[in-house]
Design a protein around this motif. Structure first.
Motif, mmCIF file in Angstrom:
data_model
loop_
_atom_site.group_PDB
_atom_site.id
_atom_site.type_symbol
_atom_site.label_atom_id
_atom_site.label_comp_id
_atom_site.label_asym_id
_atom_site.label_seq_id
_atom_site.Cartn_x
_atom_site.Cartn_y
_atom_site.Cartn_z
ATOM 1 N N GLU A 135 0.826 -1.214 0.000
ATOM 2 C CA GLU A 135 0.000 0.000 0.000
ATOM 3 C C GLU A 135 0.856 1.258 0.000
ATOM 4 O O GLU A 135 0.525 2.250 -0.664
ATOM 5 C CB GLU A 135 -0.913 -0.004 1.222
ATOM 6 C CG GLU A 135 -2.064 -1.006 1.139
ATOM 7 C CD GLU A 135 -2.793 -1.146 2.454
ATOM 8 O OE1 GLU A 135 -2.526 -0.328 3.384
ATOM 9 O OE2 GLU A 135 -3.617 -2.059 2.585
ATOM 10 N N SER A 136 1.958 1.232 0.747
ATOM 11 C CA SER A 136 2.819 2.421 0.802
ATOM 12 C C SER A 136 3.473 2.681 -0.547
ATOM 13 O O SER A 136 3.648 3.838 -0.952
ATOM 14 C CB SER A 136 3.881 2.266 1.901
ATOM 15 O OG SER A 136 4.893 1.352 1.525
ATOM 16 N N PHE A 137 3.826 1.616 -1.264
ATOM 17 C CA PHE A 137 4.444 1.782 -2.579
ATOM 18 C C PHE A 137 3.416 2.272 -3.594
ATOM 19 O O PHE A 137 3.716 3.125 -4.439
ATOM 20 C CB PHE A 137 5.064 0.462 -3.051
ATOM 21 C CG PHE A 137 6.116 -0.092 -2.121
ATOM 22 C CD1 PHE A 137 6.852 0.743 -1.292
ATOM 23 C CD2 PHE A 137 6.365 -1.457 -2.058
ATOM 24 C CE1 PHE A 137 7.817 0.238 -0.420
ATOM 25 C CE2 PHE A 137 7.332 -1.977 -1.205
ATOM 26 C CZ PHE A 137 8.054 -1.128 -0.379
ATOM 27 N N VAL A 138 2.207 1.745 -3.516
ATOM 28 C CA VAL A 138 1.140 2.180 -4.428
ATOM 29 C C VAL A 138 0.817 3.655 -4.207
ATOM 30 O O VAL A 138 0.609 4.411 -5.153
ATOM 31 C CB VAL A 138 -0.121 1.310 -4.244
ATOM 32 C CG1 VAL A 138 -1.311 1.906 -5.001
ATOM 33 C CG2 VAL A 138 0.135 -0.115 -4.730
ATOM 34 N N ARG A 139 0.787 4.069 -2.938
ATOM 35 C CA ARG A 139 0.516 5.489 -2.639
ATOM 36 C C ARG A 139 1.565 6.397 -3.266
ATOM 37 O O ARG A 139 1.274 7.539 -3.607
ATOM 38 C CB ARG A 139 0.476 5.719 -1.118
ATOM 39 C CG ARG A 139 -0.785 5.250 -0.446
ATOM 40 C CD ARG A 139 -0.922 5.851 0.943
ATOM 41 N NE ARG A 139 0.205 5.536 1.809
ATOM 42 C CZ ARG A 139 0.256 4.469 2.603
ATOM 43 N NH1 ARG A 139 -0.756 3.614 2.624
ATOM 44 N NH2 ARG A 139 1.313 4.247 3.367
ATOM 45 N N ALA A 140 2.786 5.882 -3.393
ATOM 46 C CA ALA A 140 3.861 6.676 -3.983
ATOM 47 C C ALA A 140 3.837 6.618 -5.509
ATOM 48 O O ALA A 140 4.680 7.236 -6.167
ATOM 49 C CB ALA A 140 5.212 6.188 -3.460
ATOM 50 N N GLY A 141 2.884 5.868 -6.062
ATOM 51 C CA GLY A 141 2.736 5.833 -7.507
ATOM 52 C C GLY A 141 3.269 4.607 -8.210
ATOM 53 O O GLY A 141 3.206 4.512 -9.437
ATOM 54 N N VAL A 142 3.795 3.648 -7.437
ATOM 55 C CA VAL A 142 4.308 2.421 -8.058
ATOM 56 C C VAL A 142 3.126 1.573 -8.537
ATOM 57 O O VAL A 142 2.163 1.387 -7.796
ATOM 58 C CB VAL A 142 5.163 1.614 -7.057
ATOM 59 C CG1 VAL A 142 5.690 0.332 -7.709
ATOM 60 C CG2 VAL A 142 6.329 2.464 -6.543
ATOM 61 N N PRO A 143 3.176 1.048 -9.758
ATOM 62 C CA PRO A 143 2.083 0.208 -10.267
ATOM 63 C C PRO A 143 1.820 -0.990 -9.346
ATOM 64 O O PRO A 143 2.748 -1.518 -8.729
ATOM 65 C CB PRO A 143 2.593 -0.247 -11.640
ATOM 66 C CG PRO A 143 3.562 0.822 -12.042
ATOM 67 C CD PRO A 143 4.229 1.260 -10.772
ATOM 68 N N ASP A 144 0.576 -1.417 -9.284
ATOM 69 C CA ASP A 144 0.165 -2.457 -8.346
ATOM 70 C C ASP A 144 1.036 -3.707 -8.402
ATOM 71 O O ASP A 144 1.468 -4.218 -7.364
ATOM 72 C CB ASP A 144 -1.291 -2.864 -8.609
ATOM 73 C CG ASP A 144 -2.267 -1.753 -8.238
ATOM 74 O OD1 ASP A 144 -1.818 -0.704 -7.726
ATOM 75 O OD2 ASP A 144 -3.469 -1.939 -8.465
ATOM 76 N N GLY A 191 10.479 6.235 -11.298
ATOM 77 C CA GLY A 191 9.937 5.861 -12.597
ATOM 78 C C GLY A 191 8.516 6.355 -12.802
ATOM 79 O O GLY A 191 8.033 6.442 -13.927
ATOM 80 N N THR A 192 7.862 6.721 -11.698
ATOM 81 C CA THR A 192 6.501 7.241 -11.788
ATOM 82 C C THR A 192 6.476 8.762 -11.823
ATOM 83 O O THR A 192 5.424 9.374 -11.988
ATOM 84 C CB THR A 192 5.665 6.793 -10.574
ATOM 85 O OG1 THR A 192 6.106 7.494 -9.398
ATOM 86 C CG2 THR A 192 5.779 5.309 -10.349
ATOM 87 N N GLY A 193 7.634 9.364 -11.573
ATOM 88 C CA GLY A 193 7.707 10.822 -11.547
ATOM 89 C C GLY A 193 7.186 11.424 -10.259
ATOM 90 O O GLY A 193 6.959 12.627 -10.179
#
Length: 206
Positions: A135-144, A191-193
């Motif tokens: 969840e923390s990585f997804v919040r930062a914009g990392v793809p699921d 990579g997500t900017g």
């Protein structure tokens, strides 16, 4: 006095399980180390050892889950948060003289399939911890999909590193991997900017 006895039994059992696992922790060990009379075990835990172990494990999982949740929430940058988690685990092992690691790993290795509730607790614990990281990585914009893979990588490396640190009585491997994993997470977020600042290395944080 009754509550004191119950608390001693829970604390003692938690430590013994982390050192010896389920099968290596006997009722006699628990009673001897806690100083509790045998009758008090069944007074507080009518289900005997299994009930005590399940309750202790549930409490341990809740504490780890809360600590992980707080650590991840404390930093907007998940790479920094994860780096801090590695450092905290290294300190924890050093402070307990490399005698206590993950509270559920010894139970999983013992594979107490005859206690379904305990097996379910261990399974759900890893799901929760991996889920919080994901969840923390997804919040930062990392793809699921990549967020999940990174979360599994972090959790599995932490579990393995705790074993290595206990065997070598050295937290250096944890700190070394912390830098590498943080850089990997930072790269995924970049990579997500969504990330514009770098991760502070262990040497800088020491």
């Amino acid at each position: 006095m009754a509550n004191d006895t119950r608390t001693r039994m829970i604390e003692t059992t938690a430590q013994l399980l982390r050192k010896r696992g389920y099968h290596g922790t006997s009722l006699n060990d628990i009673l001897s180390a806690s100083g509790a009379p045998r009758g008090s075990l069944y007074f507080h835990f009518p289900g005997g050892k299994d009930q005590l172990v399940v309750e202790v494990t549930r409490d341990s999982v809740e504490k780890v889950t809360q600590g992980l949740d707080e650590a991840l929430a404390a930093e907007a940058d998940p790479a920094v948060a994860v780096h801090h988690i590695y450092q905290a685990i290294g300190r924890m092992l050093e402070e307990n003289e490399f005698t206590l690691g993950c509270p559920i790993a010894p139970l999983v290795l013992d594979a107490p399939a005859d206690v379904p509730e305990l097996a379910e607790l261990c399974r759900s614990a890893f799901q929760q911890w991996i889920g919080l990281l994901e969840e923390s990585f997804v919040r930062a914009g990392v793809p699921d999909r990549r967020a999940h893979a990174l979360a599994v990588l972090v959790e599995s490396s932490l579990e393995g590193l705790m074993v290595i640190a206990r065997a070598t009585r050295d937290r250096a491997p944890i700190l070394a991997v912390a830098d590498e994993v943080a850089a990997l997470i930072e790269s995924a977020v970049l990579g997500t900017g969504r990330l514009t600042r770098g991760v502070t290395t262990d040497a800088q944080l020491a």
